[in-house]
Each structure stands twice: as C-alpha cells, then as structure tokens.
Design an enzyme around this catalytic site. Structure first.
Site, PDB file in Angstrom:
ATOM      1  N   THR A   1       0.827  -1.210   0.000  1.00 36.32           N
ATOM      2  CA  THR A   1       0.000   0.000   0.000  1.00 36.32           C
ATOM      3  C   THR A   1       0.854   1.251   0.000  1.00 36.32           C
ATOM      4  O   THR A   1       0.505   2.268  -0.611  1.00 36.32           O
ATOM      5  CB  THR A   1      -0.946   0.000   1.216  1.00 36.32           C
ATOM      6  OG1 THR A   1      -1.828  -1.117   1.113  1.00 36.32           O
ATOM      7  CG2 THR A   1      -1.771   1.273   1.285  1.00 36.32           C
TER       8      THR A   1
ATOM      9  N   HIS B   1       1.766   2.036  -3.442  1.00 32.92           N
ATOM     10  CA  HIS B   1       0.606   2.546  -4.175  1.00 32.92           C
ATOM     11  C   HIS B   1       0.293   3.990  -3.787  1.00 32.92           C
ATOM     12  O   HIS B   1      -0.072   4.805  -4.639  1.00 32.92           O
ATOM     13  CB  HIS B   1      -0.608   1.654  -3.922  1.00 32.92           C
ATOM     14  CG  HIS B   1      -0.452   0.271  -4.462  1.00 32.92           C
ATOM     15  ND1 HIS B   1      -1.027  -0.834  -3.874  1.00 32.92           N
ATOM     16  CD2 HIS B   1       0.233  -0.199  -5.531  1.00 32.92           C
ATOM     17  CE1 HIS B   1      -0.716  -1.916  -4.562  1.00 32.92           C
ATOM     18  NE2 HIS B   1       0.058  -1.548  -5.565  1.00 32.92           N
TER      19      HIS B   1
END
Length: 350
Positions: free
Chosen positions: A55, A58
């Site tokens: 994450t 991202h």
C-alpha cells in the site's frame, strides 16, 4: 527563559522519512518535531521496526490514498511505549504494535469492532490523517495498542501488523466455508502467511507465484507453489487473491468450483470483467480490508508460539528507506521489507 521538561519535549526533533509530494518515487530524510502525548489516552512509541507494505508503494505512486503532504508513511510499526498521557500510563515500557483504523466511534461497524469499515473513517495511521512509523517515534491512541510478546523479534512483529491481520482475516473468511482445497494467488508476505495459516488448520493449499525468489522462499518451507494459475490443480473451493494484479482475476475465477469463493485480500482496478463466469458458477466474491484486532492478536500469538513460519526479513536503516522501496519495486525482496530507525540500527550492529 528557563527550559522546562515540557518545553524541551516540545522542541525535540526526530529523524523521519517524509513524503513531501504525491505522486513521488522518493522519501526525503528530515528532522521533524518529535511527537508528545496531546490527549489523556495518547501514547508515544519509540519505533524499533516498521514494515513496508505494498500500500505504501501505491500511495507514493498516486494510485491509492492521498494523504496531505508532508506526510510520514508507515502503518506497520512495532516498538516500546516511552511516553503516555495520564489515562495510558500503564503502557509505559511495554512492547507494542498497533491497529491502524480510527472510526468515528458510534456507527454499527465501529460498535462491532470493525472500525476499518466505518463509513466516516477518521484516520488510518501511517496512511491517511495520522503520521506513521517511518520515523524514530510515533504517537497513537492507547486503544490502538496490541502487546508484542518478548519471544517475537521487532522485525517479525512489524511483518505482521497489517499483512498478518489481512492474512488472518482472509483465512478466517475462507475457513467459514469449510473448503476442501484453497488456491492462494501471490506468495508475497500476505500470501505466505495465508498459506501458513491454512496449513495450521489442515486445509490443503497450493500457491501461485511468478516471482522465482518468492516462489522458492515459500517452497523452501514445504509449500506446493507453481508459477501460474494454469499450472495449478483446479478446481478449488476458494481462491485467496493476494496479488492486487488485474491479470489474475479471470484465471482465478475460472479456477473455482461451483459455489466457490473468491477472496480479495489484494485488490486492483480491472477494466474489463465478464461476470458471466461468476453467475454460471454461483460464485461469491468477498472483499477483505485488513483485519480486526482479534485477527492481529491471533496471528501474533501463533507466531510467538512458533506455530507459523514468517516471511524472510530484509532490513534497511531508515536513512536507506528509498533503497528498500527500489528493491521492492524491482521484485528483489523474497519476503518482507522492514526499515529500522538509524539509532536502533546502530545499537543492533555495535
């Protein structure tokens, strides 16, 4: 003017790796104010290790959450409580990690212990709203703390915070269907832990991993791992997709038996999906968002007891955080990437 302990604490700084813009590929090493308790139930952790999650990559790429910058990422910290407000002083000196999500508190999801599903989410520590653990110190609320047993190393504890909770949640959801066989897509940290948890429960599991480093790491601890869904033994009763890759969705759905379940532990944008396969198999697609407190506590207990083997740890000092990000992006980390504050790193290596 005389400097009091309170003013000295307020003036103290710490080292942190800061996202100064999003999207960006890099973090800036900087001195930032060291956190102090602000509310009665605040605590401050001295970070001993912080995992790097997919994450985080991202977020930095602009493809996920958009925290206001400057921002300190890092939602997988483990450390020692070194400061606390009046209502949380029983935590002083204790080893702890954290739950990530803070909901508004009164909705049905929050009351059920599912703060991560709150429709009016307040913050996700290290992801959105509250600075995280890519730093020497971290402030959280005492109710977020989860104790870390002495038998668990800091690195291993950090490897479990979000990835472990997500894996435990994914497997809990899958086991509720009493599957005969499960296919795990992806042998990164979450897929690795899913395979280990399924093995603990005696469920036959096969994993799919195209990266040879990760494939061999999981195979080395006794798991059946292949390089593609096409090479897997199918059909299966459940698929746990830990990849976040659009290309695996359709092969994964085709691998399901009738009434099978497709569990999304990692998620991706898939622009063109033919849902006929879902209807024809009367399959279920089930999303997973991290895990409950109980999920994190359960996997910490299993790890501390040596009942599961954790992903291999690759460590970097905080000052080399960008090197860790580069290694992850290039697929050179077979297990879990962890960063360690330079002061802790120095103590570890002297």
């Amino acid at each position: 003017m005389e400097t009091t302990p309170a003013t000295a604490a307020a003036q103290a700084t710490m080292q942190a790796a800061v996202a100064t813009a999003i999207p960006s590929e890099w973090l800036d090493l900087a001195q930032v104010p060291r956190p102090v308790p602000e509310a009665d139930d605040d605590v401050v952790l001295r970070v001993h290790a912080c995992g790097i999650c997919g994450t985080d990559l991202h977020v930095l790429s602009g493809q996920s959450y958009r925290p206001v910058t400057p921002f300190v990422l890092g939602h997988e910290p483990a450390g020692v409580v070194v400061d606390a407000g009046p209502a949380a002083r029983e935590w002083l000196g204790r080893r702890a990690t954290i739950t990530l999500f803070t909901g508004e508190g009164s909705c049905a999801a929050c009351r059920a212990g599912d703060e991560r599903l709150c429709p009016d989410l307040v913050s996700i520590t290290g992801v959105l709203g509250v600075w995280g653990g890519y730093a020497e110190y971290l402030r959280v609320q005492a109710r977020q703390l989860v104790e870390v047993p002495p038998s668990l190393s800091w690195d291993d504890a950090a490897s479990l915070v979000d990835g472990g909770a997500t894996a435990a949640n994914s497997v809990r959801v899958t086991l509720a269907r009493e599957p005969g066989r499960v296919l795990v897509l992806g042998a990164g940290p979450i897929g690795h832990l899913c395979a280990e948890l399924l093995r603990v429960h005696g469920v036959p599991v096969q994993a799919v991993e195209p990266n040879p480093l990760r494939r061999e790491a999981l195979r080395a601890i006794g798991h059946d791992v292949v390089d593609s869904v096409e090479a897997a033994v199918t059909p299966v009763d459940a698929v746990i997709d830990c990849t976040g890759a659009p290309s695996v969705l359709m092969p994964g759905l085709h691998a399901l038996a009738p009434h099978g379940a497709y569990v999304l532990a990692g998620y991706a944008r898939v622009p063109d999906v033919d849902f006929a396969i879902v209807s024809r198999k009367e399959a279920e697609i089930r999303g997973v968002r991290s895990g409950r407190r109980e999920d994190l506590e359960s996997i910490i207990t299993l790890a501390a007891a040596g009942r599961i083997q954790l992903p291999r740890i690759a460590r970097w000092p905080l000052s080399a955080a960008n090197d860790a990000l580069t290694a992850l992006r290039s697929g050179q980390v077979p297990g879990k990437a962890v960063i360690v504050p330079d002061s802790v790193w120095k103590d570890d290596t002297t």
